[in-house]
Write a protein that holds these residues in place. Structure first.
Motif, short mmCIF file in Angstrom:
data_model
loop_
_atom_site.label_atom_id
_atom_site.label_comp_id
_atom_site.label_asym_id
_atom_site.label_seq_id
_atom_site.Cartn_x
_atom_site.Cartn_y
_atom_site.Cartn_z
N THR A 85 0.43 -1.14 -0.05
CA THR A 85 -0.24 0.19 -0.15
C THR A 85 1.07 1.62 -0.04
OG1 THR A 85 0.05 -0.25 2.49
CG2 THR A 85 -2.05 -1.19 1.13
N SER A 86 1.71 1.03 0.20
CA SER A 86 3.23 2.44 0.80
C SER A 86 3.84 2.39 0.35
CB SER A 86 2.95 3.28 2.11
OG SER A 86 3.68 3.87 1.82
N VAL A 87 5.19 3.17 -0.26
CA VAL A 87 6.32 2.77 -0.53
C VAL A 87 7.14 3.52 -0.69
CG1 VAL A 87 8.43 2.00 -1.89
CG2 VAL A 87 6.39 0.80 -2.36
N ARG A 88 7.85 4.45 0.51
CA ARG A 88 8.69 5.15 1.25
C ARG A 88 10.24 5.24 1.19
NH1 ARG A 88 4.60 8.84 3.69
NH2 ARG A 88 2.65 7.48 3.43
N ASP A 89 11.20 6.80 1.35
CA ASP A 89 12.41 6.30 0.85
C ASP A 89 12.56 5.82 0.05
OD1 ASP A 89 11.78 8.40 3.36
OD2 ASP A 89 12.16 6.53 5.24
N VAL A 90 12.35 5.62 -1.31
CA VAL A 90 13.18 4.96 -2.36
C VAL A 90 14.11 5.48 -2.81
CG1 VAL A 90 13.21 3.44 -4.32
CG2 VAL A 90 10.84 3.60 -2.29
N GLN A 91 14.90 5.04 -2.51
CA GLN A 91 16.75 5.78 -3.34
C GLN A 91 17.00 4.37 -4.18
OE1 GLN A 91 19.43 6.36 -0.24
NE2 GLN A 91 17.36 7.71 0.66
N TRP A 92 17.58 5.05 -5.66
CA TRP A 92 18.61 4.29 -6.30
C TRP A 92 19.58 5.17 -6.72
CZ3 TRP A 92 13.46 6.38 -7.49
CH2 TRP A 92 13.57 7.35 -8.44
N ARG A 93 20.69 3.96 -7.52
CA ARG A 93 21.83 3.76 -7.46
C ARG A 93 22.18 4.06 -9.34
NH1 ARG A 93 19.91 3.10 -2.56
NH2 ARG A 93 21.27 3.81 -0.96
N GLN A 94 21.40 3.65 -9.58
CA GLN A 94 21.26 3.68 -10.92
C GLN A 94 20.12 3.53 -11.99
OE1 GLN A 94 23.18 -0.13 -11.38
NE2 GLN A 94 21.75 -0.67 -12.14
N PRO A 95 19.61 4.12 -12.64
CA PRO A 95 18.41 3.62 -13.45
C PRO A 95 18.01 2.44 -14.07
CG PRO A 95 20.20 5.04 -15.58
CD PRO A 95 20.56 4.51 -13.60
N TRP A 96 18.50 1.42 -13.95
CA TRP A 96 18.42 0.69 -15.15
C TRP A 96 18.61 -0.76 -14.59
CZ3 TRP A 96 15.15 1.51 -18.69
CH2 TRP A 96 15.36 2.37 -19.01
N LEU A 97 17.82 -1.83 -14.70
CA LEU A 97 18.12 -2.89 -13.10
C LEU A 97 18.60 -3.67 -14.02
CD1 LEU A 97 17.33 -3.98 -10.21
CD2 LEU A 97 15.86 -5.76 -11.26
N HIS A 98 18.36 -4.15 -15.74
CA HIS A 98 18.99 -5.37 -16.23
C HIS A 98 20.60 -4.75 -16.89
CE1 HIS A 98 18.06 -1.57 -19.35
NE2 HIS A 98 19.39 -2.49 -19.77
N THR A 99 20.39 -3.78 -16.32
CA THR A 99 22.26 -3.95 -16.95
C THR A 99 23.31 -4.52 -14.86
OG1 THR A 99 22.04 -1.77 -16.10
CG2 THR A 99 21.88 -2.44 -17.89
N ALA A 100 22.50 -4.65 -13.85
CA ALA A 100 23.29 -5.17 -13.07
C ALA A 100 24.00 -6.40 -14.06
CB ALA A 100 22.88 -5.19 -11.41
N PRO A 101 25.35 -6.43 -12.98
CA PRO A 101 26.09 -7.59 -13.63
C PRO A 101 26.41 -8.34 -12.58
CG PRO A 101 27.36 -5.88 -12.92
CD PRO A 101 25.72 -5.35 -12.57
N GLY A 102 24.99 -9.36 -12.29
CA GLY A 102 25.18 -10.57 -11.39
C GLY A 102 23.39 -11.04 -11.04
N PRO A 103 23.66 -11.72 -10.33
CA PRO A 103 22.96 -12.11 -9.21
C PRO A 103 22.00 -11.16 -8.17
CG PRO A 103 24.24 -14.01 -8.89
CD PRO A 103 24.78 -12.73 -9.94
N LEU A 104 20.84 -10.89 -8.58
CA LEU A 104 20.30 -10.08 -7.67
C LEU A 104 19.99 -10.46 -6.01
CD1 LEU A 104 17.24 -8.37 -9.22
CD2 LEU A 104 19.66 -7.77 -9.26
N GLN A 105 20.70 -9.42 -4.73
CA GLN A 105 20.22 -10.11 -3.29
C GLN A 105 19.37 -9.27 -3.30
OE1 GLN A 105 24.73 -10.05 -2.20
NE2 GLN A 105 24.56 -12.39 -1.90
N VAL A 106 18.50 -10.03 -3.46
CA VAL A 106 17.30 -9.06 -2.30
C VAL A 106 16.54 -9.45 -1.11
CG1 VAL A 106 14.94 -8.98 -2.52
CG2 VAL A 106 16.12 -10.14 -5.07
#
Length: 145
Positions: A85-106
């Motif tokens: 219902t709500s997402v706050r204080d979101v910060q990102w360090r790059q514009p694209w996720l598909h360019t991340a070089p390797g497995p995501l750790q969520v």
């Protein structure tokens, strides 16, 4: 104990290609760490002609929260539907996720819960580098309100 994509798909409502997580690597009562490589798929269901926007990472985090809920709810208890219902204080360090070089750790951490809502902190890392972080509120059993 690591849980695989098949286990995840049977315990959250996201199905087919929208089930984005591939593994649960660690979890306890308040934390979960999931792995994923689906962000690099050219046919990712959230990908546009330009690529997979970093904001799609919020969906990865939401799925990790859903998996955490499934893992921490007693099997005898009825499954509870959660709604982001709500997402706050979101910060990102790059514009694209598909360019991340390797497995995501969520990562997701339950910060508080009162029986009706759950507040999680989340972050997505690749090789120790943070891509996205924020907080999210989930309302449980909203259809009953």
């Amino acid at each position: 104990m690591m849980l695989d994509h098949r286990w995840i798909a049977t315990h959250i409502p996201h199905q087919g290609r929208m089930c984005l997580l591939e593994s649960v690597e660690q979890w306890d009562a308040d934390h979960i760490l999931c792995g994923a490589t689906s962000h690099q798929a050219p046919d990712h269901p959230l990908r546009t002609a330009q690529g997979l926007n970093i904001t799609a990472g919020v969906e990865y985090a939401a799925q990790a929260m859903a998996v955490h809920g499934a893992l921490t709810t007693a099997e005898a208890a009825a499954a509870r539907q959660g709604y982001l219902t709500s997402v706050r204080d979101v910060q990102w360090r790059q514009p694209w996720l598909h360019t991340a070089p390797g497995p995501l750790q969520v990562h997701a951490e339950r910060l508080s819960a009162n029986g009706l809502t759950v507040l999680y902190g989340f972050r997505i890392d690749v090789h120790g580098h943070n891509l996205l972080s924020g907080r999210a509120t989930v309302v449980l059993d909203a259809e009953r309100l």
